[in-house]
Design a protein around this motif. Sequence first.
Motif, mmCIF file in Angstrom:
data_model
loop_
_atom_site.group_PDB
_atom_site.id
_atom_site.type_symbol
_atom_site.label_atom_id
_atom_site.label_comp_id
_atom_site.label_asym_id
_atom_site.label_seq_id
_atom_site.Cartn_x
_atom_site.Cartn_y
_atom_site.Cartn_z
ATOM 1 N N ARG A 112 62.377 -107.946 -42.886
ATOM 2 C CA ARG A 112 62.321 -109.367 -43.258
ATOM 3 C C ARG A 112 61.073 -110.040 -42.682
ATOM 4 O O ARG A 112 60.435 -110.856 -43.355
ATOM 5 C CB ARG A 112 63.574 -110.082 -42.767
ATOM 6 N N ALA A 113 60.728 -109.695 -41.452
ATOM 7 C CA ALA A 113 59.558 -110.310 -40.833
ATOM 8 C C ALA A 113 58.278 -109.948 -41.573
ATOM 9 O O ALA A 113 57.344 -110.753 -41.642
ATOM 10 C CB ALA A 113 59.466 -109.878 -39.367
ATOM 11 N N ALA A 114 58.230 -108.753 -42.143
ATOM 12 C CA ALA A 114 57.026 -108.318 -42.838
ATOM 13 C C ALA A 114 56.965 -108.787 -44.280
ATOM 14 O O ALA A 114 55.932 -108.633 -44.942
ATOM 15 C CB ALA A 114 56.932 -106.784 -42.800
ATOM 16 N N ASN A 115 58.055 -109.364 -44.781
ATOM 17 C CA ASN A 115 58.096 -109.767 -46.191
ATOM 18 C C ASN A 115 58.526 -111.225 -46.346
ATOM 19 O O ASN A 115 59.225 -111.576 -47.302
ATOM 20 C CB ASN A 115 59.053 -108.861 -46.968
ATOM 21 N N ALA A 116 58.104 -112.067 -45.419
ATOM 22 C CA ALA A 116 58.339 -113.514 -45.492
ATOM 23 C C ALA A 116 59.816 -113.852 -45.624
ATOM 24 O O ALA A 116 60.203 -114.758 -46.357
ATOM 25 C CB ALA A 116 57.554 -114.116 -46.657
ATOM 26 N N GLY A 117 60.650 -113.105 -44.914
ATOM 27 C CA GLY A 117 62.085 -113.387 -44.917
ATOM 28 C C GLY A 117 62.889 -112.647 -45.956
ATOM 29 O O GLY A 117 64.114 -112.649 -45.910
ATOM 30 N N ALA A 118 62.237 -112.009 -46.936
ATOM 31 C CA ALA A 118 62.950 -111.270 -47.983
ATOM 32 C C ALA A 118 63.176 -109.831 -47.532
ATOM 33 O O ALA A 118 62.293 -109.207 -46.938
ATOM 34 C CB ALA A 118 62.160 -111.296 -49.287
ATOM 35 N N LEU A 119 64.356 -109.302 -47.806
ATOM 36 C CA LEU A 119 64.704 -107.931 -47.424
ATOM 37 C C LEU A 119 64.558 -107.019 -48.634
ATOM 38 O O LEU A 119 65.326 -107.120 -49.592
ATOM 39 C CB LEU A 119 66.131 -107.867 -46.892
ATOM 40 N N PRO A 120 63.573 -106.136 -48.652
ATOM 41 C CA PRO A 120 63.435 -105.200 -49.779
ATOM 42 C C PRO A 120 64.653 -104.279 -49.844
ATOM 43 O O PRO A 120 65.011 -103.638 -48.855
ATOM 44 C CB PRO A 120 62.160 -104.419 -49.429
ATOM 45 N N PRO A 121 65.327 -104.205 -50.974
ATOM 46 C CA PRO A 121 66.540 -103.390 -51.052
ATOM 47 C C PRO A 121 66.230 -101.898 -51.066
ATOM 48 O O PRO A 121 65.139 -101.468 -51.445
ATOM 49 C CB PRO A 121 67.165 -103.829 -52.380
ATOM 50 N N ASP A 122 67.206 -101.120 -50.623
ATOM 51 C CA ASP A 122 67.099 -99.669 -50.715
ATOM 52 C C ASP A 122 67.221 -99.278 -52.179
ATOM 53 O O ASP A 122 68.022 -99.833 -52.940
ATOM 54 C CB ASP A 122 68.213 -99.015 -49.895
ATOM 55 N N LEU A 123 66.432 -98.293 -52.603
ATOM 56 C CA LEU A 123 66.367 -97.921 -54.012
ATOM 57 C C LEU A 123 67.217 -96.705 -54.363
ATOM 58 O O LEU A 123 67.177 -96.262 -55.511
ATOM 59 C CB LEU A 123 64.910 -97.646 -54.411
ATOM 60 N N SER A 124 67.986 -96.182 -53.426
ATOM 61 C CA SER A 124 68.742 -94.957 -53.702
ATOM 62 C C SER A 124 69.703 -95.127 -54.875
ATOM 63 O O SER A 124 69.806 -94.247 -55.736
ATOM 64 C CB SER A 124 69.522 -94.533 -52.457
ATOM 65 N N LEU A 125 70.420 -96.238 -54.918
ATOM 66 C CA LEU A 125 71.421 -96.478 -55.967
ATOM 67 C C LEU A 125 71.058 -97.687 -56.825
ATOM 68 O O LEU A 125 71.944 -98.317 -57.406
ATOM 69 C CB LEU A 125 72.795 -96.687 -55.325
ATOM 70 N N MET A 126 69.781 -97.990 -56.925
ATOM 71 C CA MET A 126 69.375 -99.207 -57.613
ATOM 72 C C MET A 126 69.779 -99.206 -59.086
ATOM 73 O O MET A 126 70.224 -100.219 -59.627
ATOM 74 C CB MET A 126 67.855 -99.386 -57.486
ATOM 75 N N THR A 127 69.645 -98.077 -59.769
ATOM 76 C CA THR A 127 69.972 -98.058 -61.200
ATOM 77 C C THR A 127 71.474 -98.189 -61.449
ATOM 78 O O THR A 127 71.883 -98.521 -62.559
ATOM 79 C CB THR A 127 69.460 -96.775 -61.864
ATOM 80 N N LYS A 128 72.285 -97.915 -60.428
ATOM 81 C CA LYS A 128 73.723 -98.127 -60.568
ATOM 82 C C LYS A 128 74.148 -99.499 -60.069
ATOM 83 O O LYS A 128 75.189 -100.014 -60.475
ATOM 84 C CB LYS A 128 74.503 -97.052 -59.799
#
Length: 307
Positions: free
Chosen positions: A168-184
Motif C-alpha cells: 500500500r505504501a508503494a502504491n499510494a494506498g492501493a493494494l495490488p491484488p494477487d493474480l492467482s485466482l483473478m480470472t475466477k
Amino acid sequence: MFSRIASQATRRSVQQAIKPAVQARFASTKPAAAANAMQVAGVSAAIVGATGLGYMYANDNVHANMADEGLHPPEHPWYHNGPLNTYDHAAIRRGYQVYKEVCSACHSLDRIAWRNLIDVSHTEDEVKAMSEQEEYQDGPDDNGDMFQRPGKPSDYMPRPYPNDEAARAANAGALPPDLSLMTKARHGGADYVFALLTGYVDAPGGVEVREGLNYNPYFPGGAIAMARVLFDGVVEYEDGTPATTSQMARDVSTFLAWAAEPEHDERKKMGMKATVILTGLTILSIYLKRFKWAPIKSRKIVYNPPK
C-alpha cells in the motif's frame, strides 16, 4: 329374484340421494373460485410491484448508472473454452513472460510454484534456472540464524512486497491484488482481464477522475489506481510474435486463466476417458438387458383347458 330387484332399487335410490349433494358441493365452490381470481391476481401484482420498488429504491447497491458496476466485458473466442480444447501452451509461455516483465513488479502469484510451469510452458531445466535466479529466506541453520538461498522448483513465486502495508505504501494506498485466482474472482474471467488491460481511455465529458487515478470503463466505478502498463513493444517475445497491446493482453489473460485452473487440461482428458468408458458400459448394459429380457417378453402363454 325379488331380493335382487330390491337391492338394485336400493342402490339407485342411494345414488340419487348422493348426486344432488355432490353437485351442490362443487357448484358452491366454482363461483367462489371465480370471484377470488381477480383478488388473487391483484394481490400478487401488488406484492411483485412493491418488491421491485423496494429493491430499486431501498437498496443502495442498485444504481441506474451501470458504470458503478463496470461495463460488461465483450466475449472473446478463447481457444481453451472449447469442450475438447486444451490451453494454448505457447500463449501461456508468452503470458508468463508478460507477467514476469510487467505485472510481477506489483502483483503477486502466491498459489503458483515454479514446478507448476514444468511441461506446461517450460522445461524442467528452464524452471530450475529461473527459480535459482531468486533468493528465498530459509533456516534456521545450526546456529539458529536465518539465511538466504537460491530458489528451488518447489518454492512458490516470490512476492513483490514483503507485506500488504509495504504494498500500500508503494502504491499510494492501493493494494495490488494477487493474480492467482483473478480470472475466477472477477465476473467475465479472462474476458474481464483482457478488457481491463486494453480498456484505458480518456474520461468522457462530465466524469471527473481524481488525481492519481485512471479511467477504465470496465473497472467498477471507472477509476482505477493502476495505470496502463501494456504498450506496443514493451515486451520482446522469444518466439518472434509481434508484441502488440492486444497480443500481450491475450497472452497474459491465458496465463492467468491457467494459473486459476491449472488442472483444466487433465480434467478434460479425464472427462473424455469417463465419457468413453460410460458410453461403452451403457451400450453393454442395454445389450444385456435385451438379452436377458427378450425371451421373457416374447414368450407366449397358452392355456390348454382340460378336455
